[in-house]
Design an enzyme around this catalytic site. Structure first.
Site, PDB file in Angstrom:
ATOM      1  N   LYS A 188       0.847  -1.207   0.000  1.00 53.96           N
ATOM      2  CA  LYS A 188       0.000   0.000   0.000  1.00 53.96           C
ATOM      3  C   LYS A 188       0.882   1.257   0.000  1.00 53.96           C
ATOM      4  O   LYS A 188       2.081   1.170  -0.198  1.00 53.96           O
ATOM      5  CB  LYS A 188      -0.963  -0.043   1.191  1.00 53.96           C
ATOM      6  CG  LYS A 188      -1.791  -1.348   1.266  1.00 53.96           C
ATOM      7  CD  LYS A 188      -2.890  -1.447   0.229  1.00 53.96           C
ATOM      8  CE  LYS A 188      -3.449  -2.838   0.043  1.00 53.96           C
ATOM      9  NZ  LYS A 188      -4.376  -3.314   1.041  1.00 53.96           N
TER      10      LYS A 188
HETATM   11  C1  LIG Z   1      -5.356  -4.409   1.361  1.00 52.25           C
HETATM   12  C2  LIG Z   1      -6.800  -4.163   1.474  1.00 52.25           C
HETATM   13  C3  LIG Z   1      -7.529  -4.463   2.630  1.00 52.25           C
HETATM   14  C4  LIG Z   1      -6.941  -5.211   3.779  1.00 52.25           C
HETATM   15  O1  LIG Z   1      -5.812  -4.605   4.317  1.00 52.25           O
HETATM   16  P1  LIG Z   1      -4.916  -5.385   5.365  1.00 52.25           P
HETATM   17  O2  LIG Z   1      -4.168  -4.280   6.055  1.00 52.25           O
HETATM   18  O3  LIG Z   1      -4.020  -6.287   4.585  1.00 52.25           O
HETATM   19  O4  LIG Z   1      -5.802  -6.129   6.287  1.00 52.25           O
HETATM   20  C5  LIG Z   1      -8.865  -4.105   2.681  1.00 52.25           C
HETATM   21  N1  LIG Z   1      -9.469  -3.507   1.642  1.00 52.25           N
HETATM   22  C6  LIG Z   1      -8.806  -3.217   0.511  1.00 52.25           C
HETATM   23  C7  LIG Z   1      -9.518  -2.528  -0.593  1.00 52.25           C
HETATM   24  C8  LIG Z   1      -7.457  -3.563   0.383  1.00 52.25           C
HETATM   25  O5  LIG Z   1      -6.820  -3.319  -0.768  1.00 52.25           O
END
Ligand SMILES: *Cc1c(COP(=O)(O)O)cnc(C)c1O
Length: 382
Positions: A188
């Site tokens: 991210k």
């Molecule tokens: C990555 C992601 C999540 C989950 O994030 P984590 O921190 O890995 O639990 C939830 N929603 C979206 C749209 C994502 O891309």
């Protein structure tokens, strides 16, 4: 291999984590509230609650809004499974609203039509989760308006969108939603290894999420049923979890946060470069709405059809380009098909998925690497 996404870790990040390792607190120390305040200030929210993942933040957000058995939660099928699973953790039912063919975000028209229908059958959702796909903000003003009209609460899944702006204001400031959730997984925009954070302007929701993050336990005498037996005393007043973020993670996040705007500017510059270099190719470049500022978590293109996607994906992988595909529509997962969903239920999201390829995009991607990606894409396309 050039990956599709990659964290950027600096010496300052390493020093920040090391300082925590030399300190008294590895968890439940001062770095976590510092990080919470910094993120909340950055996105213009009153409160931040840091947790061990965005998945946990989504779960806590649903719990704080009292989602439970008999309730409905609606979200977009064009997302990661976590945006829908949070409802099921609470015993609630999930339904989806198809995406807009231009923005790839939850279609406001489809939402309005589905709400009108659900209103007649008494099956209105308690919560709607718009997902800012690829970092491009949803039309929150319109969704917020529908929320007021039909009485549902809104959780923004901004896992792709920290640093994005919606109508000139930072995503996460809660103008149109109760709670906004961010992810700090390494792919991210900024990272804490694993980690997530929920922002809200409502002090009661913030307090509830903080308590649920730590077993539903309070040490606040005002919240306890009896007189505290002593300074050690605490009470579990509802069922919570251990969803805490560590101080090492928070220190890393705080250090990363300083570079968020630089990273987004870099992503923007690389995206513009892609836009120019791909202009002559038979692909559709990502949607960008001039009203909003995308965080550009992903650079996902659309190719002609599913067969082209399969062939060019393989050719790019063979050439050492770590392309990926976002997102497999959640309702097509076997665990969702068991709930009665089927392929064909959300044709716009499915058509998007069939033709999607995410090209490498991250702050450390060099222009030479990017040119290599474009060269191989050109060769891979028919
Ligand atoms: C990555 C992601 C999540 C989950 O994030 P984590 O921190 O890995 O639990 C939830 N929603 C979206 C749209 C994502 O891309």
């Amino acid at each position: 291999m050039i990956p599709y996404g990659c964290q950027a870790i600096t010496e300052a990040d390493i020093a920040a984590v090391e300082a925590v390792l030399h300190s008294d607190f590895l968890t439940q120390g001062p770095a976590v509230p510092r990080f919470e305040q910094a993120v909340a200030a950055k996105v213009g929210a009153a409160h931040g609650v840091a947790v061990n993942s965005a998945t946990s933040a989504l779960h806590l957000a649903c719990r704080a809004l009292d989602l439970g058995p008999g309730d409905w939660l609606w979200t977009s099928p064009n997302t990661f499974v976590a945006s829908a699973n949070c409802a099921r953790y609470c015993g609630a039912r999930v339904d989806f609203v198809d995406i807009d063919p231009d923005t790839y975000n939850l279609s406001v028209e489809a939402l309005a039509a589905k709400l009108e229908q659900a209103d007649k059958t008494g099956q209105l959702p308690k919560i709607v989760i718009p997902v800012h796909f690829a970092g491009q903000p949803c039309d929150m003003a319109a969704i917020g308006e529908l929320g007021r009209r039909y009485g549902f609460r809104i959780i923004e899944d901004a896992s792709h969108a920290i640093g994005a702006h919606c109508d000139g204001e930072p995503v996460g400031n809660g103008r149109h939603s109760a709670i906004t959730v961010f992810s700090f997984h390494p792919v991210k925009l900024i990272t804490t290894g694993e980690g997530g954070l929920a922002t809200t302007n409502n002090p009661d929701l913030a307090e509830r999420m903080s308590r649920l993050r730590s077993h539903g336990i309070t040490r606040d005498p005002a919240r306890m049923q009896g007189e505290p037996a002593g300074p050690w005393d605490y009470e579990q007043i509802e069922l919570g979890y251990n969803y805490r973020m560590t101080d090492m993670q928070a220190a890393l996040g705080l250090s990363q946060l300083q570079r968020l705007d630089d990273y987004i500017a870099r992503r923007q510059a690389l995206a513009e470069r892609y836009d120019q270099r791909l202009a002559e190719l038979p692909v559709r470049t990502p949607y960008q709405d001039p009203k909003h500022r995308s965080a550009l978590h992903l650079y996902s293109i659309q190719v002609a059809d599913g067969a082209t996607r399969a062939n060019s994906f393989q050719a790019l992988r063979d050439a050492g380009i770590g392309v990926n595909v976002h997102s497999i529509p959640v309702h097509t997962q076997p665990d969702y098909q068991r709930l009665g969903f089927a392929k064909g239920d959300y044709p716009v999201a499915e058509a998007y998925y069939e033709r999607a390829i995410s090209l490498p995009l991250y702050p450390g991607l060099t222009e030479a690497q990017q040119d290599r990606v474009c060269l191989h894409l050109n060769e891979a396309l028919p």
